[in-house]
Design a protein around this motif. Structure first.
Motif, PDB file in Angstrom:
ATOM      1  N   GLY A  84     -76.110  35.588  60.074  1.00  0.00           N
ATOM      2  CA  GLY A  84     -75.361  36.104  61.212  1.00  0.00           C
ATOM      3  C   GLY A  84     -75.321  35.070  62.316  1.00  0.00           C
ATOM      4  O   GLY A  84     -75.879  33.984  62.194  1.00  0.00           O
ATOM      5  N   ARG A  85     -74.654  35.440  63.413  1.00  0.00           N
ATOM      6  CA  ARG A  85     -74.577  34.556  64.583  1.00  0.00           C
ATOM      7  C   ARG A  85     -74.941  35.376  65.808  1.00  0.00           C
ATOM      8  O   ARG A  85     -74.589  36.549  65.903  1.00  0.00           O
ATOM      9  CB  ARG A  85     -73.181  33.964  64.713  1.00  0.00           C
ATOM     10  N   CYS A  86     -75.644  34.744  66.742  1.00  0.00           N
ATOM     11  CA  CYS A  86     -76.097  35.476  67.918  1.00  0.00           C
ATOM     12  C   CYS A  86     -76.185  34.553  69.129  1.00  0.00           C
ATOM     13  O   CYS A  86     -76.216  33.333  69.000  1.00  0.00           O
ATOM     14  CB  CYS A  86     -77.455  36.114  67.662  1.00  0.00           C
ATOM     15  N   THR A  87     -76.247  35.179  70.288  1.00  0.00           N
ATOM     16  CA  THR A  87     -76.526  34.441  71.526  1.00  0.00           C
ATOM     17  C   THR A  87     -77.947  34.713  71.993  1.00  0.00           C
ATOM     18  O   THR A  87     -78.495  33.943  72.758  1.00  0.00           O
ATOM     19  CB  THR A  87     -75.529  34.819  72.644  1.00  0.00           C
ATOM     20  N   HIS A  88     -78.540  35.806  71.523  1.00  0.00           N
ATOM     21  CA  HIS A  88     -79.907  36.156  71.916  1.00  0.00           C
ATOM     22  C   HIS A  88     -80.618  36.756  70.704  1.00  0.00           C
ATOM     23  O   HIS A  88     -80.243  37.833  70.228  1.00  0.00           O
ATOM     24  CB  HIS A  88     -79.890  37.142  73.085  1.00  0.00           C
ATOM     25  N   THR A  89     -81.651  36.066  70.204  1.00  0.00           N
ATOM     26  CA  THR A  89     -82.335  36.514  68.992  1.00  0.00           C
ATOM     27  C   THR A  89     -82.978  37.887  69.157  1.00  0.00           C
ATOM     28  O   THR A  89     -82.939  38.695  68.236  1.00  0.00           O
ATOM     29  CB  THR A  89     -83.394  35.486  68.561  1.00  0.00           C
ATOM     30  N   GLY A  90     -83.550  38.156  70.312  1.00  0.00           N
ATOM     31  CA  GLY A  90     -84.206  39.447  70.536  1.00  0.00           C
ATOM     32  C   GLY A  90     -83.245  40.617  70.412  1.00  0.00           C
ATOM     33  O   GLY A  90     -83.577  41.650  69.816  1.00  0.00           O
ATOM     34  N   ASP A  91     -82.048  40.464  70.967  1.00  0.00           N
ATOM     35  CA  ASP A  91     -81.040  41.526  70.850  1.00  0.00           C
ATOM     36  C   ASP A  91     -80.603  41.696  69.401  1.00  0.00           C
ATOM     37  O   ASP A  91     -80.408  42.821  68.927  1.00  0.00           O
ATOM     38  CB  ASP A  91     -79.813  41.204  71.711  1.00  0.00           C
ATOM     39  N   SER A  92     -80.458  40.575  68.705  1.00  0.00           N
ATOM     40  CA  SER A  92     -79.981  40.637  67.319  1.00  0.00           C
ATOM     41  C   SER A  92     -80.989  41.303  66.396  1.00  0.00           C
ATOM     42  O   SER A  92     -80.624  42.122  65.549  1.00  0.00           O
ATOM     43  CB  SER A  92     -79.651  39.233  66.814  1.00  0.00           C
ATOM     44  N   ILE A  93     -82.266  40.973  66.554  1.00  0.00           N
ATOM     45  CA  ILE A  93     -83.265  41.592  65.675  1.00  0.00           C
ATOM     46  C   ILE A  93     -83.384  43.091  65.970  1.00  0.00           C
ATOM     47  O   ILE A  93     -83.543  43.901  65.062  1.00  0.00           O
ATOM     48  CB  ILE A  93     -84.621  40.854  65.723  1.00  0.00           C
ATOM     49  N   GLU A  94     -83.236  43.478  67.223  1.00  0.00           N
ATOM     50  CA  GLU A  94     -83.255  44.915  67.567  1.00  0.00           C
ATOM     51  C   GLU A  94     -82.055  45.627  66.951  1.00  0.00           C
ATOM     52  O   GLU A  94     -82.185  46.731  66.431  1.00  0.00           O
ATOM     53  CB  GLU A  94     -83.266  45.108  69.085  1.00  0.00           C
ATOM     54  N   HIS A  95     -80.882  44.995  67.002  1.00  0.00           N
ATOM     55  CA  HIS A  95     -79.689  45.572  66.384  1.00  0.00           C
ATOM     56  C   HIS A  95     -79.905  45.770  64.878  1.00  0.00           C
ATOM     57  O   HIS A  95     -79.565  46.821  64.322  1.00  0.00           O
ATOM     58  CB  HIS A  95     -78.474  44.672  66.637  1.00  0.00           C
ATOM     59  N   LEU A  96     -80.495  44.760  64.234  1.00  0.00           N
ATOM     60  CA  LEU A  96     -80.764  44.861  62.798  1.00  0.00           C
ATOM     61  C   LEU A  96     -81.788  45.964  62.501  1.00  0.00           C
ATOM     62  O   LEU A  96     -81.645  46.689  61.511  1.00  0.00           O
ATOM     63  CB  LEU A  96     -81.248  43.522  62.249  1.00  0.00           C
ATOM     64  N   MET A  97     -82.798  46.098  63.356  1.00  0.00           N
ATOM     65  CA  MET A  97     -83.778  47.187  63.174  1.00  0.00           C
ATOM     66  C   MET A  97     -83.075  48.543  63.254  1.00  0.00           C
ATOM     67  O   MET A  97     -83.309  49.417  62.420  1.00  0.00           O
ATOM     68  CB  MET A  97     -84.886  47.094  64.222  1.00  0.00           C
ATOM     69  N   ASP A  98     -82.217  48.703  64.255  1.00  0.00           N
ATOM     70  CA  ASP A  98     -81.489  49.966  64.401  1.00  0.00           C
ATOM     71  C   ASP A  98     -80.603  50.238  63.196  1.00  0.00           C
ATOM     72  O   ASP A  98     -80.504  51.369  62.723  1.00  0.00           O
ATOM     73  CB  ASP A  98     -80.623  49.949  65.660  1.00  0.00           C
ATOM     74  N   ARG A  99     -79.964  49.218  62.693  1.00  0.00           N
ATOM     75  CA  ARG A  99     -78.993  49.376  61.612  1.00  0.00           C
ATOM     76  C   ARG A  99     -79.636  49.528  60.234  1.00  0.00           C
ATOM     77  O   ARG A  99     -79.154  50.285  59.403  1.00  0.00           O
ATOM     78  CB  ARG A  99     -78.068  48.151  61.619  1.00  0.00           C
ATOM     79  N   MET A 100     -80.735  48.798  59.998  1.00  0.00           N
ATOM     80  CA  MET A 100     -81.270  48.723  58.655  1.00  0.00           C
ATOM     81  C   MET A 100     -82.612  49.437  58.439  1.00  0.00           C
ATOM     82  O   MET A 100     -82.953  49.730  57.304  1.00  0.00           O
ATOM     83  CB  MET A 100     -81.475  47.258  58.251  1.00  0.00           C
ATOM     84  N   VAL A 101     -83.359  49.687  59.508  1.00  0.00           N
ATOM     85  CA  VAL A 101     -84.728  50.198  59.331  1.00  0.00           C
ATOM     86  C   VAL A 101     -84.898  51.584  59.934  1.00  0.00           C
ATOM     87  O   VAL A 101     -85.378  52.496  59.272  1.00  0.00           O
ATOM     88  CB  VAL A 101     -85.758  49.218  59.951  1.00  0.00           C
ATOM     89  N   ARG A 102     -84.532  51.734  61.172  1.00  0.00           N
ATOM     90  CA  ARG A 102     -84.761  53.006  61.869  1.00  0.00           C
ATOM     91  C   ARG A 102     -83.817  54.095  61.363  1.00  0.00           C
ATOM     92  O   ARG A 102     -82.656  53.834  61.094  1.00  0.00           O
ATOM     93  CB  ARG A 102     -84.576  52.810  63.365  1.00  0.00           C
ATOM     94  N   VAL A 103     -84.360  55.291  61.236  1.00  0.00           N
ATOM     95  CA  VAL A 103     -83.554  56.431  60.821  1.00  0.00           C
ATOM     96  C   VAL A 103     -82.682  56.840  62.001  1.00  0.00           C
ATOM     97  O   VAL A 103     -83.185  57.040  63.107  1.00  0.00           O
ATOM     98  CB  VAL A 103     -84.453  57.614  60.378  1.00  0.00           C
ATOM     99  N   PRO A 104     -81.362  56.939  61.789  1.00  0.00           N
ATOM    100  CA  PRO A 104     -80.484  57.354  62.890  1.00  0.00           C
ATOM    101  C   PRO A 104     -80.878  58.727  63.421  1.00  0.00           C
ATOM    102  O   PRO A 104     -81.191  59.631  62.651  1.00  0.00           O
ATOM    103  CB  PRO A 104     -79.092  57.383  62.254  1.00  0.00           C
ATOM    104  N   ARG A 105     -80.871  58.853  64.706  1.00  0.00           N
ATOM    105  CA  ARG A 105     -81.202  60.147  65.351  1.00  0.00           C
ATOM    106  C   ARG A 105     -79.913  60.885  65.685  1.00  0.00           C
ATOM    107  O   ARG A 105     -78.924  60.288  66.066  1.00  0.00           O
ATOM    108  CB  ARG A 105     -82.005  59.902  66.639  1.00  0.00           C
ATOM    109  N   GLY A 106     -79.974  62.204  65.592  1.00  0.00           N
ATOM    110  CA  GLY A 106     -78.833  62.990  66.033  1.00  0.00           C
ATOM    111  C   GLY A 106     -78.023  63.463  64.918  1.00  0.00           C
ATOM    112  O   GLY A 106     -77.063  64.018  64.808  1.00  0.00           O
TER     113      GLY A 106
END
Length: 135
Positions: free
Chosen positions: A113-135
């Motif tokens: 992937g491509r990013c401007t901020h690694t911290g934001d990108s890894i959090e996005h990947l955690m939300d998308r691939m690891v964490r169970v969606p809420r709601g």
């Protein structure tokens, strides 16, 4: 087609998986391993959903899982106390961690992937691939 944005860095990532019974090939995603050489970034971000693991394998040894995952984090940090692999250059550590293996801890194929901020990108990947969606 748009030209690549030179202000964005390229990164590689893999999803970290716990595979309780390798022969069954069932797994739970528990983290992201991300490498961005331009930012000198290598991190394993891990969040274990113990209830999901126990639903898949009621007899799983969570202490062993935690020890293996902690070892991955130590290799990412590198330096003293991280074992011989943790003393390798950062990129070599990423490749070692993502090498194909048949053990209780595995990684997905490597994606980019491509990013401007690694911290934001890894959090996005955690939300998308690891964490169970809420709601």
């Amino acid at each position: 087609m748009h030209a690549p944005d030179p202000s964005r860095d390229t990164y590689d990532y893999a999803v970290i998986r716990v595979v309780p019974r390798v022969e069954r090939e069932e797994f739970v995603n528990v983290g992201i391993l991300m490498s961005c050489p331009a930012a000198k970034f290598l991190e394993a971000r891990i969040e274990v959903d113990e209830a999901r693991l126990r639903a898949l394998a009621p007899d799983i040894d969570l202490d062993t899982v935690r020890r293996h995952l902690a070892a991955m984090e130590a290799v990412c940090r590198g330096g003293p106390g991280s074992g011989p692999i943790g003393l390798l250059p950062q990129r070599a550590r990423f490749h070692w961690l993502t090498a194909k293996r048949s053990s209780i801890i595995q990684t997905s194929p490597v994606h980019l992937g491509r990013c401007t901020h690694t911290g934001d990108s890894i959090e996005h990947l955690m939300d998308r691939m690891v964490r169970v969606p809420r709601g």
